[in-house]
Every structure is written in C-alpha cells, then in structure tokens.
Design a protein around this motif. Structure first.
Motif, short mmCIF file in Angstrom:
data_model
loop_
_atom_site.label_atom_id
_atom_site.label_comp_id
_atom_site.label_asym_id
_atom_site.label_seq_id
_atom_site.Cartn_x
_atom_site.Cartn_y
_atom_site.Cartn_z
N PRO A 259 -2.13 3.53 16.40
CA PRO A 259 -0.77 4.02 16.20
C PRO A 259 -0.58 5.44 16.70
N LYS A 260 0.66 5.81 16.89
CA LYS A 260 0.99 7.19 17.23
C LYS A 260 0.94 8.07 15.98
N ASN A 261 1.47 7.55 14.88
CA ASN A 261 1.53 8.29 13.63
C ASN A 261 0.42 7.84 12.68
N SER A 262 0.22 8.60 11.62
CA SER A 262 -0.78 8.22 10.61
C SER A 262 -0.13 7.22 9.64
N VAL A 263 -0.24 5.96 9.98
CA VAL A 263 0.46 4.92 9.24
C VAL A 263 -0.37 4.30 8.12
N LEU A 264 -1.65 4.63 8.02
CA LEU A 264 -2.51 3.98 7.02
C LEU A 264 -2.00 4.17 5.59
N PRO A 265 -1.54 5.37 5.17
CA PRO A 265 -1.02 5.48 3.80
C PRO A 265 0.17 4.58 3.53
N LEU A 266 0.96 4.27 4.54
CA LEU A 266 2.10 3.39 4.36
C LEU A 266 1.70 1.92 4.43
N LEU A 267 0.63 1.61 5.17
CA LEU A 267 0.16 0.22 5.25
C LEU A 267 -0.64 -0.19 4.03
N ALA A 268 -1.25 0.77 3.36
CA ALA A 268 -2.14 0.45 2.23
C ALA A 268 -1.46 -0.38 1.15
N PRO A 269 -0.29 -0.01 0.64
CA PRO A 269 0.32 -0.83 -0.43
C PRO A 269 0.59 -2.26 0.01
N ARG B 65 -1.11 -7.79 -0.63
CA ARG B 65 -1.09 -9.11 0.00
C ARG B 65 -2.46 -9.77 -0.08
N TYR B 66 -3.53 -9.02 0.03
CA TYR B 66 -4.88 -9.57 -0.02
C TYR B 66 -5.70 -8.88 -1.12
N PRO B 67 -5.33 -9.06 -2.37
CA PRO B 67 -6.01 -8.31 -3.45
C PRO B 67 -7.46 -8.75 -3.66
N ASN B 68 -7.79 -9.99 -3.32
CA ASN B 68 -9.13 -10.49 -3.59
C ASN B 68 -10.07 -10.38 -2.39
N GLU B 69 -9.59 -9.81 -1.30
CA GLU B 69 -10.40 -9.67 -0.10
C GLU B 69 -10.98 -8.26 -0.01
N SER B 70 -11.97 -8.12 0.85
CA SER B 70 -12.49 -6.80 1.23
C SER B 70 -12.16 -6.60 2.70
N PHE B 71 -11.46 -5.53 3.02
CA PHE B 71 -11.06 -5.33 4.41
C PHE B 71 -11.12 -3.86 4.79
N LEU B 72 -11.14 -3.65 6.09
CA LEU B 72 -11.15 -2.30 6.67
C LEU B 72 -10.20 -2.29 7.85
N ILE B 73 -9.27 -1.35 7.85
CA ILE B 73 -8.35 -1.14 8.98
C ILE B 73 -8.67 0.22 9.58
N ALA C 110 -10.02 5.44 8.42
CA ALA C 110 -10.04 4.02 8.08
C ALA C 110 -9.51 3.82 6.67
N LEU C 111 -8.77 2.74 6.49
CA LEU C 111 -8.35 2.28 5.18
C LEU C 111 -9.34 1.23 4.71
N VAL C 112 -9.97 1.46 3.57
CA VAL C 112 -10.98 0.56 3.02
C VAL C 112 -10.48 0.03 1.69
N TRP C 113 -10.53 -1.29 1.53
CA TRP C 113 -10.15 -1.95 0.29
C TRP C 113 -11.33 -2.81 -0.16
N HIS C 114 -11.91 -2.48 -1.30
CA HIS C 114 -13.09 -3.20 -1.80
C HIS C 114 -13.09 -3.15 -3.32
N ASN C 115 -13.30 -4.30 -3.95
CA ASN C 115 -13.32 -4.40 -5.42
C ASN C 115 -12.04 -3.82 -6.02
N ARG C 116 -10.91 -4.13 -5.38
CA ARG C 116 -9.59 -3.69 -5.84
C ARG C 116 -9.46 -2.17 -5.91
#
Length: 326
Positions: free
Chosen positions: A151-161, A166-174, A182-188
């Motif tokens: 992205p051009k802008n820092s969009v990760l804080p807006l993408l996080a919610p 949408r994927y609360p039970n998954e582990s993902f990294l953007i 990087a946005l990291v989502w693990h163990n909620r």
C-alpha cells in the motif's frame, strides 16, 4: 498562528513522538519550518531540535484534541497513517488551527492545510477499503495464513479490525512491504510489529492447486464480449496486481504439475479432495486459503449469518468450477 521559525523538529517516528513535537510547538509558541521523523530527516541549513517522546505531553495533546471534537481527533490520528508529504508539519499546522477555530475547522475546506489533510485521510480510507477485498492469503504447512501487500499508506491499523473479526479462529500475518511492518493475529491477540525482508513460505501441493483453481475460476467467469481493461483498472488499479494470484499466469491450470493435480483428486467422485474439505466446513474460517476476501464472492457482512450465506454460495461456485480442472 505564530510566525514560522527556522527550526526543524525531529521526533522518533512514533505517533506519541509527533504529539510531543506538537506540544513543544505550543509550549515554545513557534511554528517550526518542518516536523520530520528521524529516519526521514534530510540535512538542511536550518537548525534541528530533537524532541524526546514524552507520554504525558502526548496525552495532554490527545485529550485537548478530543475536547475540541471527535472529528478533529480522528483527522489527526488518521493523518499520521497517510503518505502525504511533510505530514508532521501538516498535522502541527492543523492542530494549531483546530485549537484556534474549534470544531468548525473541519468545514474550512478552502484552507490549504485542512484541504490537504482531508484529502489524505480520504485516500487512506479508500485504500484500506480496497484492501479488504484485494488481500490474498496463502496457507503454510502449519496452517498459518500469510499475505503480502504494497500500500501507499499505512493501512494495517485500519485492516486489523476487519480481518480479526472475520477470521477470529485463524492465525494469520499480513505483511506491509512498503512500510516494513506486519499485522499478526494469533490466539485472538493482534499486534503490529516492524518486520524487514519477509518472504512467504514455499507453496505446497495443495496451495498450488488452490491457486490454479482460483485462477481457472477467475478466467471462466469473465465474459469475453464485455472485456474492458480500462474499466477494470478503474475498479482494480494495476498497483494491486502484483500480489493477486489470479493475475499471475504461472498459476494457470496448465502450469500445475500433473502429479499434483492427480494426487489431490478424489478417485471416487472426481472432485478434488481439497475442494470437498473446503465445502464441508460449516463456517467461512477456511476460505482465506486462497479465496479470501474476494469482494465479488464473499463480501464482508456485519451479520454473521449473511457472511455464512455468502460463503456457502462461494463454495458452491468453487465446487462447480473445480470439476473442470480434473
């Protein structure tokens, strides 16, 4: 506002550091010629003043802006995430105007400072909205979903919610390749961390098959008589194409090794095993393997039931077109 001085404020690059620099500007009753992060500093003939981050000063500025209005605070908070040139100076000038004119500053669109900040925030929101549909995940051997965006802008804080809900039970990294974070989502639990030089794990046989399946579906649903590349670029600019598997010709069904195709095919029904497993899921949690967030198929919905209906429709479409690969 005060007269412009010949001093350049240098902060550590954090949002609290920027708010501290704004506080110093009010405390010293001066408008610095520029407020820049230390990693963006370009040597100049002007004097430089290093501003040390002070959480108490930053909190005073935060509370002051919230007292003016929520819109003013959001403009400053989101303005920090934009890629506008000299954003530190722009935000400082805007805060000075907000403290002088109050909440009405948001209606002063004829002013260059307000206009530039408003346009930058609007561009940030538009880009983050597009990425809710243009993010593509790949699944690794440990069932972790990874994706790369530019992205051009820092969009990760807006993408996080969006993605965490949408994927609360998954582990993902953007991974944001542009800003090396990087946005990291693990163990909620979610966190945004600095990360340099991230590379996605090597795709396995199942991942290659899903990429080919999605590429084939993308090519099949297209209507040749309505081919309009200019219209397509209006809705999906080319700068998003680098990380889209459907735009990569190496993911075409002909490029998938025959042994991969045969290994993932069911001998009894002729339907790929991975497709049957995908369809058998009762929730949309498995969809992000490669088919994640396809805006034309699985549109985000605030209603969980609506999301499940959309995902079920996508599964039926995927199964129908997966039969053509075997």
């Amino acid at each position: 506002m005060s007269a412009r001085s010949d001093v350049t404020y240098v902060y550590d690059g954090s949002f609290e550091g920027l708010l501290t620099a704004v506080f110093e500007s009010f405390e010293n009753r001066e408008l610095p010629c520029s407020i820049v992060a230390e990693d963006e500093l370009v040597p100049t003939l002007f004097a430089c003043k290093t501003v040390d981050t002070d959480p108490q000063k930053a909190d005073r500025v935060r509370r002051g802006l919230k007292n003016v209005s929520a819109d003013v605070w959001n403009a400053v908070r989101l303005g920090y995430l934009t890629c506008v040139e000299d954003r530190g100076t722009l935000i400082n000038d805007f805060v000075h105007m907000a403290m002088h004119y109050g909440a009405g500053v948001m209606r002063m669109l004829a002013d260059d400072t307000v206009s530039r900040l408003t346009k930058a925030v609007r561009a940030l929101k538009q880009e983050s909205h597009k990425y809710t549909g243009f993010v593509r995940f790949s699944i690794s051997e440990d069932n972790t979903l990874t994706s790369i965006i530019e992205p051009k802008n820092s969009v990760l804080p807006l993408l996080a919610p969006h993605f965490c809900d949408r994927y609360p039970n998954e582990s993902f990294l953007i991974y944001d390749k542009t800003h090396s974070q990087a946005l990291v989502w693990h163990n909620r639990q979610k966190m945004i961390i600095p990360l340099d030089g991230f590379e996605q794990p090597q795709a396995g046989d199942e991942e290659l098959y899903f990429r080919a399946l999605w590429k084939h579906f993308y090519d099949t649903v297209a209507i040749e008589a309505r081919y309009n590349p200019r219209c397509r670029m209006n809705f999906m600019p080319k700068r998003y194409w680098n990380q889209l598997p459907e735009m990569d010709e190496s993911n075409s069904p002909d490029a998938v090794p025959r042994e991969v195709n045969s290994a993932l095919s069911a001998s009894d029904e002729g339907t790929p095993v991975c497709s049957r497993r995908l369809i058998s899921r009762r929730t949309a949690s498995y969809l992000p393997t490669t088919f994640c967030s396809v805006s034309s198929l699985t549109r985000p919905s605030s209603c969980p039931m609506g999301a499940r209906r959309s995902s079920a429709l996508s599964c039926r479409r995927i199964r129908r077109y997966s039969l053509r690969l075997v």
